[in-house]
Write an enzyme that holds these catalytic residues in place. Structure first.
Site, PDB file in Angstrom:
ATOM      1  N   TYR A   1      16.671  98.204  78.813  1.00  0.00           N
ATOM      2  CA  TYR A   1      17.732  98.366  77.812  1.00  0.00           C
ATOM      3  C   TYR A   1      18.888  97.421  78.095  1.00  0.00           C
ATOM      4  O   TYR A   1      19.416  96.764  77.190  1.00  0.00           O
ATOM      5  CB  TYR A   1      18.192  99.824  77.845  1.00  0.00           C
TER       6      TYR A   1
ATOM      7  N   SER B   1      26.226  96.992  74.048  1.00  0.00           N
ATOM      8  CA  SER B   1      26.341  98.192  74.881  1.00  0.00           C
ATOM      9  C   SER B   1      27.165  97.882  76.111  1.00  0.00           C
ATOM     10  O   SER B   1      27.253  96.721  76.542  1.00  0.00           O
ATOM     11  CB  SER B   1      24.946  98.672  75.305  1.00  0.00           C
TER      12      SER B   1
END
Length: 263
Positions: free
Chosen positions: A166, A153
């Site tokens: 995250y 990500s």
């Protein structure tokens, strides 16, 4: 002499390949799965949400005329993934490609995240990716062939605000990808990661993206827009095919320039 399209087809063709897409019922991974089917691969769509997995698998089968299978699995439980491998081998006898794309997020500020919620994010992301690799890699190693694609990500580093757990998990996935690429290269098992920028779902827009945040994101993205899930397909086919035969341990950014932006 072969024409150009035949030469291209030779290195990008995935016919006779079997791909397992974990998290395949999701926004990004369902598009990645369609891309693999577009190139001729048979698909196993794996998700905790069996109805979503079924819907995607049936849609891909109808649109691309490839063999599909849908399975329910919880990536935080090793036995669940072992059952996925067993059922896949019973149906297709092999696994050539694995995408580890399951995972959840949390919008909680760091000091408000409970340990339980932190663990859920970490388990679904980094632990789930680890278990996916651990479960499927021995089969690939035995066959001396395999392609594993993990999902990193833009938050893997530098980290994004409002996505503390995250971001930590995605940084771990990047590191794990590089570690496994080093370990398994001698077995012709290649491990890479795709690093998406902003491809927001409705949940993202509701929980993460205020008007001010949207302005910040788009002003930091040189292309000035969000990504479309279909824009992950090219890199997915490339990493899954013979076209990337000397690529391992890489993190491929697909983010409209977000990761190269400063001022």
């Amino acid at each position: 002499m072969k024409n150009r399209s035949e030469n291209l087809d030779k290195i990008f063709n995935l016919q006779d390949k079997v791909a397992v897409v974990i998290g395949g019922g999701g926004h990004l991974c369902s598009s990645m799965a369609k891309g693999l089917a577009m190139a001729g691969a048979s698909l196993v769509i794996v998700d905790m949400r069996i109805e979503k997995a079924k819907k995607i698998a049936n849609s891909i089968k109808e649109e691309f005329n490839v063999k599909t299978l849908y399975l329910e699995a919880d990536v935080t439980h090793e036995n669940s993934l072992k059952s996925t491998l067993k059922n896949t081998l019973n149906e297709f006898q092999k696994v050539d490609i694995l995408i580890n794309g399951a995972g959840i997020n949390s919008p909680k500020p760091f000091l408000e995240i409970s340990l339980e919620e932190w663990n859920k994010v970490m388990d679904s992301q980094i632990t789930g990716t680890m278990l996916g690799c651990k479960t499927f890699a021995p089969h690939m190693i035995q066959n001396n062939s395999g392609k594993i694609i993990n999902i990193s990500s833009a938050s893997a580093g530098p980290p994004l605000s409002k996505a503390f757990a995250y971001s930590v998990a995605k940084a771990g996935i990047k590191n794990l990808t590089m570690n496994l690429a080093r370990e398994w290269a001698k077995y012709n098992v290649m491990v890479n990661a795709i690093r998406p920028g902003f491809f927001p779902t409705e949940w993202n827009k509701k929980n993460f993206i205020t008007k001010d945040r949207e302005k910040s994101i788009l002003s930091h993205t040189p292309m000035g827009r969000y990504g479309k899930s279909s824009e992950l397909i090219g890199a997915t086919i490339w990493l899954a095919s013979d076209a990337s035969s000397f690529v391992t341990g890489s993190e491929i950014a697909i983010d409209g320039g977000f990761s190269c932006m400063t001022i």
